[in-house]
Enzyme design. Structure first.
Site, PDB file in Angstrom:
ATOM      1  N   PHE A   1       0.730  -1.288   0.029  1.00  0.00           N
ATOM      2  CA  PHE A   1       0.019   0.031   0.171  1.00  0.00           C
ATOM      3  C   PHE A   1       0.947   1.458   0.008  1.00  0.00           C
ATOM      4  O   PHE A   1       1.757   1.337   0.856  1.00  0.00           O
ATOM      5  CB  PHE A   1      -0.865   0.156   1.274  1.00  0.00           C
ATOM      6  CG  PHE A   1      -2.098  -0.921   1.202  1.00  0.00           C
ATOM      7  CD1 PHE A   1      -3.391  -0.377   0.691  1.00  0.00           C
ATOM      8  CD2 PHE A   1      -2.002  -2.153   1.751  1.00  0.00           C
ATOM      9  CE1 PHE A   1      -4.356  -0.996   0.681  1.00  0.00           C
ATOM     10  CE2 PHE A   1      -2.943  -2.983   1.744  1.00  0.00           C
ATOM     11  CZ  PHE A   1      -4.293  -2.500   1.178  1.00  0.00           C
ATOM     12  N   ASP A   2       0.535   2.008  -0.785  1.00  0.00           N
ATOM     13  CA  ASP A   2       1.011   3.373  -0.877  1.00  0.00           C
ATOM     14  C   ASP A   2       0.321   4.028   0.437  1.00  0.00           C
ATOM     15  O   ASP A   2      -0.595   3.491   0.894  1.00  0.00           O
ATOM     16  CB  ASP A   2       0.835   4.367  -2.116  1.00  0.00           C
ATOM     17  CG  ASP A   2       0.930   5.572  -2.055  1.00  0.00           C
ATOM     18  OD1 ASP A   2       2.158   6.093  -1.518  1.00  0.00           O
ATOM     19  OD2 ASP A   2      -0.006   6.695  -2.252  1.00  0.00           O
ATOM     20  N   LEU A   3       1.027   5.341   1.069  1.00  0.00           N
ATOM     21  CA  LEU A   3       0.415   5.728   2.214  1.00  0.00           C
ATOM     22  C   LEU A   3      -0.447   7.227   2.082  1.00  0.00           C
ATOM     23  O   LEU A   3      -1.687   7.300   1.997  1.00  0.00           O
ATOM     24  CB  LEU A   3       1.358   6.091   3.176  1.00  0.00           C
ATOM     25  CG  LEU A   3       1.145   6.562   4.639  1.00  0.00           C
ATOM     26  CD1 LEU A   3       0.099   5.808   5.420  1.00  0.00           C
ATOM     27  CD2 LEU A   3       2.371   7.011   5.436  1.00  0.00           C
ATOM     28  N   ASP A   4       0.005   8.135   1.612  1.00  0.00           N
ATOM     29  CA  ASP A   4      -0.503   9.373   1.176  1.00  0.00           C
ATOM     30  C   ASP A   4      -1.623   9.417   0.039  1.00  0.00           C
ATOM     31  O   ASP A   4      -1.117   8.863  -1.079  1.00  0.00           O
ATOM     32  CB  ASP A   4       0.466  10.624   1.147  1.00  0.00           C
ATOM     33  CG  ASP A   4       1.356  10.799   2.371  1.00  0.00           C
ATOM     34  OD1 ASP A   4       0.863  10.654   3.036  1.00  0.00           O
ATOM     35  OD2 ASP A   4       2.445  11.174   1.984  1.00  0.00           O
TER      36      ASP A   4
ATOM     37  N   ILE B   1      -1.258  -0.895  -4.253  1.00  0.00           N
ATOM     38  CA  ILE B   1      -2.506  -0.108  -4.033  1.00  0.00           C
ATOM     39  C   ILE B   1      -1.812   1.360  -4.080  1.00  0.00           C
ATOM     40  O   ILE B   1      -1.135   1.469  -3.207  1.00  0.00           O
ATOM     41  CB  ILE B   1      -3.361  -0.490  -2.968  1.00  0.00           C
ATOM     42  CG1 ILE B   1      -3.634  -1.951  -2.786  1.00  0.00           C
ATOM     43  CG2 ILE B   1      -4.557   0.375  -3.340  1.00  0.00           C
ATOM     44  CD1 ILE B   1      -4.026  -2.791  -4.219  1.00  0.00           C
TER      45      ILE B   1
END
Length: 223
Positions: free
Chosen positions: A14-17, A173
């Protein structure tokens, strides 16, 4: 439904921002303070949105037109201000916690792969009670040895492998073209979330786009 999208994923990055957290308010406020401190023209909040996602050092050079030396000075100021005031000025996007619960219950190893420095990402995830979901938290390094999304994704995959996770059918994602390109460098497909900060054209090259966490759950778990 496309079987390429609904295959059994062995691990999920997963990307965060813009993917897990709506972190734009804190990031934009810290960028505004940085530009004001340096006496630079301050872009609009809308223009600042383009800075969220790609490595900030590159954005400061390419978008603000700063030299590498000036960009590094700006980055140091930004990081100091963000740590002090903006790190926790975020909100978890709707449905994300339930999605993470479902993936954990299904035994799918999860990783964070963010362009944000790991030293920032970890306390933010701790603050929002999200750390427990992730086998690996991978981000940029403070010394800029690991800056590009491709470097971060490679680091996340390596650390997942060291932890015993199967990365042969990994998926990322994210919400920006940088996520798609960074994952593609490792032959990892990307699913783009529409609630993030990217434009529709940035989904080019992704295997799917989703409008909700429930729809993302369907693609990742088939239910």
């Amino acid at each position: 439904m496309n079987s390429v999208v609904t295959r059994t994923w062995s691990s999920v990055l997963f990307d965060l921002d813009g993917t897990i957290l709506d972190s734009a308010p804190g990031i934009i406020d810290a960028l505004t303070e940085t530009f004001q401190h340096l006496g630079l023209p301050v872009p609009s909040r809308e223009d600042f949105m383009a800075y969220i996602g790609p490595p900030l050092l590159a954005s400061l050079q390419e978008r603000a037109g700063l030299s590498e030396a000036k960009a590094r000075e700006a980055l140091a100021i930004y990081r100091n201000d963000f740590r002090r005031d903006g790190a926790f000025d975020s909100a978890i996007f709707p449905g994300v916690v339930g999605l993470l619960d479902s993936l954990r219950d299904a035994g799918v190893p999860l990783a964070i792969a963010t362009s944000k420095p790991e030293t920032q990402a970890r306390p933010i995830l701790d603050h929002f009670g999200l750390t427990e979901y992730f086998t690996v938290i991978a981000g940029a390094s403070e010394n800029d040895a690991r800056t590009s999304k491709a470097h971060v994704v490679g680091h996340a995959l390596s650390e997942l492998g060291k932890a015993g996770a199967d990365t042969s059918q990994a998926v990322l994602i994210g919400d920006r073209i940088y996520d798609v390109e960074g994952a593609a460098a490792h032959n990892v497909p990307t699913i783009i979330v529409e609630w993030g900060y990217g434009s529709p054209t940035e989904a080019t090259g992704a295997i799917a786009t989703v409008y909700s966490a429930d729809r993302l759950r369907e693609l990742l778990l088939g239910n």
